[in-house]
Design a protein around this motif. Structure first.
Motif, PDB file in Angstrom:
ATOM      1  N   VAL A 509       0.804  -1.221   0.000  1.00  0.00           N
ATOM      2  CA  VAL A 509       0.000   0.000   0.000  1.00  0.00           C
ATOM      3  C   VAL A 509       0.839   1.275   0.000  1.00  0.00           C
ATOM      4  CG1 VAL A 509      -1.616   1.364   1.393  1.00  0.00           C
ATOM      5  CG2 VAL A 509      -2.008  -1.089   1.075  1.00  0.00           C
ATOM      6  N   CYS A 510       1.935   1.283   0.765  1.00  0.00           N
ATOM      7  CA  CYS A 510       2.643   2.541   1.042  1.00  0.00           C
ATOM      8  C   CYS A 510       3.737   2.837   0.010  1.00  0.00           C
ATOM      9  CB  CYS A 510       3.246   2.496   2.440  1.00  0.00           C
ATOM     10  SG  CYS A 510       2.000   2.286   3.734  1.00  0.00           S
ATOM     11  N   ASP A 511       3.822   4.111  -0.340  1.00  0.00           N
ATOM     12  CA  ASP A 511       4.861   4.568  -1.258  1.00  0.00           C
ATOM     13  C   ASP A 511       6.035   5.204  -0.527  1.00  0.00           C
ATOM     14  OD1 ASP A 511       3.274   3.847  -3.476  1.00  0.00           O
ATOM     15  OD2 ASP A 511       2.175   5.732  -3.333  1.00  0.00           O
ATOM     16  N   GLU A 512       5.837   5.588   0.732  1.00  0.00           N
ATOM     17  CA  GLU A 512       6.898   6.207   1.521  1.00  0.00           C
ATOM     18  C   GLU A 512       6.658   5.903   2.985  1.00  0.00           C
ATOM     19  OE1 GLU A 512       6.430  10.634   2.053  1.00  0.00           O
ATOM     20  OE2 GLU A 512       4.978  10.342   0.428  1.00  0.00           O
ATOM     21  N   PHE A 513       7.712   6.113   3.802  1.00  0.00           N
ATOM     22  CA  PHE A 513       7.627   5.797   5.221  1.00  0.00           C
ATOM     23  C   PHE A 513       8.122   6.964   6.062  1.00  0.00           C
ATOM     24  CE2 PHE A 513       8.190   1.671   3.088  1.00  0.00           C
ATOM     25  CZ  PHE A 513       7.062   1.022   3.547  1.00  0.00           C
ATOM     26  N   TRP A 514       7.433   7.156   7.208  1.00  0.00           N
ATOM     27  CA  TRP A 514       7.888   8.093   8.229  1.00  0.00           C
ATOM     28  C   TRP A 514       8.262   7.291   9.460  1.00  0.00           C
ATOM     29  CZ3 TRP A 514       3.611  12.500   8.175  1.00  0.00           C
ATOM     30  CH2 TRP A 514       3.684  13.173   6.941  1.00  0.00           C
ATOM     31  N   LEU A 515       9.371   7.672  10.090  1.00  0.00           N
ATOM     32  CA  LEU A 515       9.859   6.974  11.273  1.00  0.00           C
ATOM     33  C   LEU A 515       9.553   7.797  12.518  1.00  0.00           C
ATOM     34  CD1 LEU A 515      11.465   4.619  12.520  1.00  0.00           C
ATOM     35  CD2 LEU A 515      13.544   5.945  12.120  1.00  0.00           C
ATOM     36  N   VAL A 516       8.816   7.187  13.447  1.00  0.00           N
ATOM     37  CA  VAL A 516       8.500   7.834  14.722  1.00  0.00           C
ATOM     38  C   VAL A 516       9.408   7.224  15.784  1.00  0.00           C
ATOM     39  CG1 VAL A 516       6.738   8.212  16.480  1.00  0.00           C
ATOM     40  CG2 VAL A 516       6.103   8.242  14.060  1.00  0.00           C
ATOM     41  N   GLY A 517      10.250   8.057  16.381  1.00  0.00           N
ATOM     42  CA  GLY A 517      11.174   7.555  17.391  1.00  0.00           C
ATOM     43  C   GLY A 517      12.063   8.647  17.925  1.00  0.00           C
ATOM     44  N   ASN A 518      12.530   8.462  19.152  1.00  0.00           N
ATOM     45  CA  ASN A 518      13.416   9.431  19.805  1.00  0.00           C
ATOM     46  C   ASN A 518      12.814  10.827  19.827  1.00  0.00           C
ATOM     47  OD1 ASN A 518      15.474   7.437  20.168  1.00  0.00           O
ATOM     48  ND2 ASN A 518      16.073   7.722  18.020  1.00  0.00           N
ATOM     49  N   GLY A 519      11.479  10.896  19.971  1.00  0.00           N
ATOM     50  CA  GLY A 519      10.810  12.184  20.090  1.00  0.00           C
ATOM     51  C   GLY A 519      10.633  12.930  18.794  1.00  0.00           C
ATOM     52  N   GLU A 520      10.838  12.253  17.646  1.00  0.00           N
ATOM     53  CA  GLU A 520      10.777  12.929  16.346  1.00  0.00           C
ATOM     54  C   GLU A 520       9.927  12.141  15.363  1.00  0.00           C
ATOM     55  OE1 GLU A 520      15.276  14.882  16.358  1.00  0.00           O
ATOM     56  OE2 GLU A 520      14.861  13.100  15.167  1.00  0.00           O
ATOM     57  N   VAL A 521       9.485  12.841  14.318  1.00  0.00           N
ATOM     58  CA  VAL A 521       8.888  12.195  13.146  1.00  0.00           C
ATOM     59  C   VAL A 521       9.737  12.607  11.954  1.00  0.00           C
ATOM     60  CG1 VAL A 521       6.855  11.938  11.692  1.00  0.00           C
ATOM     61  CG2 VAL A 521       6.576  12.330  14.149  1.00  0.00           C
ATOM     62  N   SER A 522      10.393  11.625  11.335  1.00  0.00           N
ATOM     63  CA  SER A 522      11.323  11.945  10.254  1.00  0.00           C
ATOM     64  C   SER A 522      11.120  10.994   9.082  1.00  0.00           C
ATOM     65  CB  SER A 522      12.768  11.846  10.754  1.00  0.00           C
ATOM     66  OG  SER A 522      13.020  10.560  11.311  1.00  0.00           O
ATOM     67  N   PRO A 523      11.464  11.434   7.865  1.00  0.00           N
ATOM     68  CA  PRO A 523      11.351  10.529   6.714  1.00  0.00           C
ATOM     69  C   PRO A 523      12.298   9.348   6.881  1.00  0.00           C
ATOM     70  CG  PRO A 523      11.724  12.816   6.024  1.00  0.00           C
ATOM     71  CD  PRO A 523      11.974  12.769   7.488  1.00  0.00           C
ATOM     72  N   PHE A 524      11.846   8.167   6.476  1.00  0.00           N
ATOM     73  CA  PHE A 524      12.727   7.000   6.468  1.00  0.00           C
ATOM     74  C   PHE A 524      13.082   6.694   5.023  1.00  0.00           C
ATOM     75  CE2 PHE A 524      13.726   2.477   6.318  1.00  0.00           C
ATOM     76  CZ  PHE A 524      14.678   2.393   7.327  1.00  0.00           C
ATOM     77  N   GLU A 525      14.332   6.885   4.695  1.00  0.00           N
ATOM     78  CA  GLU A 525      14.786   6.680   3.317  1.00  0.00           C
ATOM     79  C   GLU A 525      15.125   5.209   3.119  1.00  0.00           C
ATOM     80  OE1 GLU A 525      14.453   8.987   1.245  1.00  0.00           O
ATOM     81  OE2 GLU A 525      14.149  10.664   2.619  1.00  0.00           O
ATOM     82  N   GLY A 526      14.218   4.471   2.568  1.00  0.00           N
ATOM     83  CA  GLY A 526      14.465   3.053   2.346  1.00  0.00           C
ATOM     84  C   GLY A 526      13.171   2.276   2.334  1.00  0.00           C
ATOM     85  N   ASP A 527      13.283   0.970   2.124  1.00  0.00           N
ATOM     86  CA  ASP A 527      12.101   0.107   2.112  1.00  0.00           C
ATOM     87  C   ASP A 527      12.044  -0.702   3.407  1.00  0.00           C
ATOM     88  OD1 ASP A 527      14.073  -1.812   1.832  1.00  0.00           O
ATOM     89  OD2 ASP A 527      13.676  -2.161  -0.301  1.00  0.00           O
ATOM     90  N   LEU A 528      11.140  -1.672   3.468  1.00  0.00           N
ATOM     91  CA  LEU A 528      10.969  -2.431   4.708  1.00  0.00           C
ATOM     92  C   LEU A 528      12.173  -3.308   5.021  1.00  0.00           C
ATOM     93  CD1 LEU A 528       7.208  -3.454   4.635  1.00  0.00           C
ATOM     94  CD2 LEU A 528       8.311  -1.686   5.996  1.00  0.00           C
ATOM     95  N   GLU A 529      12.898  -3.765   3.991  1.00  0.00           N
ATOM     96  CA  GLU A 529      14.118  -4.521   4.242  1.00  0.00           C
ATOM     97  C   GLU A 529      15.156  -3.628   4.912  1.00  0.00           C
ATOM     98  OE1 GLU A 529      12.273  -4.988   1.503  1.00  0.00           O
ATOM     99  OE2 GLU A 529      11.715  -7.007   2.126  1.00  0.00           O
ATOM    100  N   ASP A 530      15.234  -2.377   4.443  1.00  0.00           N
ATOM    101  CA  ASP A 530      16.142  -1.420   5.084  1.00  0.00           C
ATOM    102  C   ASP A 530      15.720  -1.181   6.532  1.00  0.00           C
ATOM    103  OD1 ASP A 530      17.696  -0.950   2.758  1.00  0.00           O
ATOM    104  OD2 ASP A 530      16.131   0.367   1.995  1.00  0.00           O
ATOM    105  N   TYR A 531      14.414  -1.113   6.772  1.00  0.00           N
ATOM    106  CA  TYR A 531      13.925  -0.871   8.130  1.00  0.00           C
ATOM    107  C   TYR A 531      14.256  -2.048   9.041  1.00  0.00           C
ATOM    108  CZ  TYR A 531      10.794   0.159  12.017  1.00  0.00           C
ATOM    109  OH  TYR A 531      10.282   0.388  13.269  1.00  0.00           O
TER     110      TYR A 531
END
Length: 644
Positions: A509-531
């Motif tokens: 479904v998703c074309d992009e990912f945001w990472l929620v952690g360490n008190g921030e919301v930031s873009p996650f550059e990569g796919d689920l394997e990278d995550y």
């Protein structure tokens, strides 16, 4: 092996199994799949001996040890470690036997108890329990916290750890991933792949099943059908079988033709390019799973939004959090700070992050269920949010019926837009989500998890949203229905923000990912394997930090020496550590030799007069050996930190 011969099981007038047969060989890891309500959990209950078959025969090797996750919420003030340790039934029996032997001063029983304790791995049992607890996402400082201090989801993780702690030849797991975030899920996959016994697992997470299982058992129409291979292999074989059914195949072709027509019409039109790409993606997915979806519990589509504001949402320097005491406005806890993000029309965003980092808080605030603590959230004109809460009861009223929910919803929408609906129209619409007959007038509290999830989806679709906020929408949906949801989301024209541990859904479904952690919301550059690689790296980094702190704490008093000018004496520091290591390396063989000699005395002369003294000495030696091994490991990490 596990053998079912012509099994029949009835629940009241409902037949779950009829003339069903199955073979599962020792060491095989099998998934049990089928529609919600088909009887999967009943089969696990049958294997546990909780129910009996109405006809036929079930055979399980008599000597097999069995482990299963207790579905009851634990209520105890015991520490998490002690609670999990008690899952090792063999160890607990050996400890009890030793207590009884000591109380009776029975030398023969003491000798046998010590032998049994050694066989049960008593020397490292606590370490193994803590490793399971931390693997399932608990912090090292939490392993000795009381069980009752944790929320429901975390207590169910402890129940899972307790089941894994139990030595077993057959492990039965019913939806083990529901309360896990992705890092704990990946850890569990690794643990289960190494498990040497026979595994039978119920799960609606296809990627988890692909990673763990090599046999798929499909419960359908009161029969058990065995497929060699993981879920993806089953899906291919099942698709081939179903494609031979003319009606299902024709229905599938009609859907695919409709999608292709849209693609052909709008592929090169700038304003519809993203939607066309989504339909191309949906078509590719349908081509892979066409026959399985045709047989899904239900299929649905999101209605075309009335408008598409752009941007949908603008978050400017916002702090996200919640009241320290629920239901009050005094005292707040900030989870995310200074967040600046914008959601544009057509975006499909996957929200990643470990449990407790703020994913649900972030989504709840966007959904207007929580107030932001500071900053501003600007909504586009005509924004219509469809919100699926992780806990369905956040949006459902347990004492009301599905029909009442829809009537109230239709009334609210009519007040805003003038679009009214008759009761029969709402009943018909509920029926498209398999909520029909008497179910429409039952209290929500009587519905199953899957039925509640379908009701929430039904309410969302009726609202014609242009922004979908979905927080773990698949927890109670079966595999085929999850696929249907993925297709519906791919055909949706609006924006999607999705929190899920279902990697197949995120991936499709998703074309992009945001990472929620360490008190921030930031873009996650990569796919689920990278995550997944990121999670493994973070876990290793966290482990190294904890270990480093342990080393610092244990060696500070011994090695914190400075020269006349106040500088650390690195050479003397290194030499002191090496001397300490050498001392421990000389001491450990002596301690182990003493322990072995005393154990041999118990075995060869279990009625010697100083039996009780030997038992106490053995306990002291075991504690000293464990402490020395820990110290050696900590010092070795210190040496590694200093370099060669």
């Amino acid at each position: 092996m596990i053998t079912f011969r012509n099994i029949e099981i009835r629940l009241g007038t409902k037949v779950l199994l009829q003339q069903a047969s199955l073979l599962i060989s020792p060491g095989e890891k099998a998934s049990l799949i089928g529609r919600n309500g088909a009887g999967k959990s009943t089969i696990l209950a049958l294997l546990c001996g909780q129910i009996r078959e109405d006809a036929g025969d079930v055979e399980i090797p008599a000597k097999w040890g069995l482990s299963r996750v207790d579905q009851h919420m634990p209520e105890t003030v015991e520490s998490a470690t002690e609670f999990v340790l008690q899952g090792d039934v063999r160890l607990m029996q050996a400890r009890k036997a030793l207590e009884n032997a000591l109380a009776r001063d029975d030398g023969m029983e003491m000798a046998q108890a010590y032998s049994d304790l050694a066989d049960a791995g008593d020397h490292d049992a606590a370490a193994r329990a803590k490793a399971l607890i931390q693997g399932l996402g608990f912090k090292p400082i939490e392993v000795d916290n009381p069980v009752n201090s944790f929320s429901g989801g975390w207590r169910m993780r402890l129940q899972l750890a307790r089941a894994l702690m139990c030595p077993s030849d057959l492990l039965l797991l019913d939806e083990p991933t529901n309360h896990l975030d992705m890092d704990a899920l990946i850890w569990l996959e690794t643990w289960l792949r190494k498990y040497e016994g026979t595994l039978l697992v119920i799960s609606h997470d296809r990627e988890f099943l692909d990673a763990v299982t090599g046999v798929t058992v499909h419960l359908e129409h009161t029969q058990l059908h065995r497929y060699n291979g993981n879920y993806s292999a089953f899906e291919r074989l099942r698709a081939e079988k179903l494609e031979q059914q003319t009606a299902a195949h024709a229905k599938q072709q009609e859907k695919m033709a409709h999608l292709q027509q849209y693609i052909d019409r709008f592929r090169y039109k700038a304003t519809k390019a993203r939607q066309a790409q989504s339909r191309i993606k949906a078509l590719e997915r349908m081509e892979k799973t066409s026959a399985v979806i045709a047989d899904a519990e239900f299929t649905f589509v999101f209605k075309e939004p009335l408008n598409l504001p752009n941007p949908m949402i603008a978050v400017d320097d916002v702090d996200f959090g919640y009241p320290e005491i629920p239901g009050t406005h005094t005292g707040t806890r900030t989870i995310l700070s200074n967040v600046r993000k914008t959601v544009f029309a057509g975006q499909r965003i996957g929200i990643l992050g470990a449990n407790g980092q703020g994913k649900s808080t972030f989504v709840k605030t966007i959904a207007r269920n929580l107030k932001s603590l500071s900053g501003s959230i600007t909504e586009g004109k005509g924004l219509a949010i469809g919100y699926f809460a992780q806990q369905e009861l956040d949006v459902l009223k347990v004492d009301e019926t599905p029909l009442t929910h829809m009537l109230n919803l239709a009334k609210d929408i009519a007040g805003q837009s003038g679009r009214s609906a008759r009761e029969q129209e709402l009943r018909n619409f509920l029926g498209t989500f398999n909520i029909s007959g008497d179910m429409v007038i039952q209290a929500v509290s009587t519905l199953s998890g899957g039925e509640k999830a379908r009701l929430v989806l039904c309410m969302i679709v009726w609202q014609r949203p242009n922004l979908l906020l979905l927080d773990e929408p698949t927890n109670h949906l079966d595999l085929a229905t999850r696929e249907a949801l993925a297709l519906a989301l791919n055909q949706f024209d609006g924006s999607v923000m999705l929190v899920s541990h279902d990697r197949a859904l995120l991936r499709s479904v998703c074309d992009e990912f945001w990472l929620v952690g360490n008190g921030e919301v930031s873009p996650f550059e990569g796919d689920l394997e990278d995550y997944q690689r990121y999670l493994l790296d973070e876990g290793k980094r966290s482990h190294d930090v904890v270990r480093s702190r342990q080393v610092d704490a244990s060696t500070e008093s011994s090695f914190k020496r400075k020269d006349a000018r106040g500088r650390p004496q690195s050479d003397k520091h290194r030499k002191a550590i090496y001397r300490e290591l050498q001392t421990i390396e000389q001491l450990l063989p002596e301690l182990r030799d003493q322990k072995s000699r005393h154990e041999q005395r118990l075995l060869t002369n279990p009625i010697c007069p100083d039996m009780q003294n030997i038992a106490l000495l053995l306990k002291q030696l075991e504690a000293e050996i464990e402490a020395s091994e820990d110290c050696w490991l900590q010092l070795q990490y210190e040496v590694d930190g200093l370099g060669k």
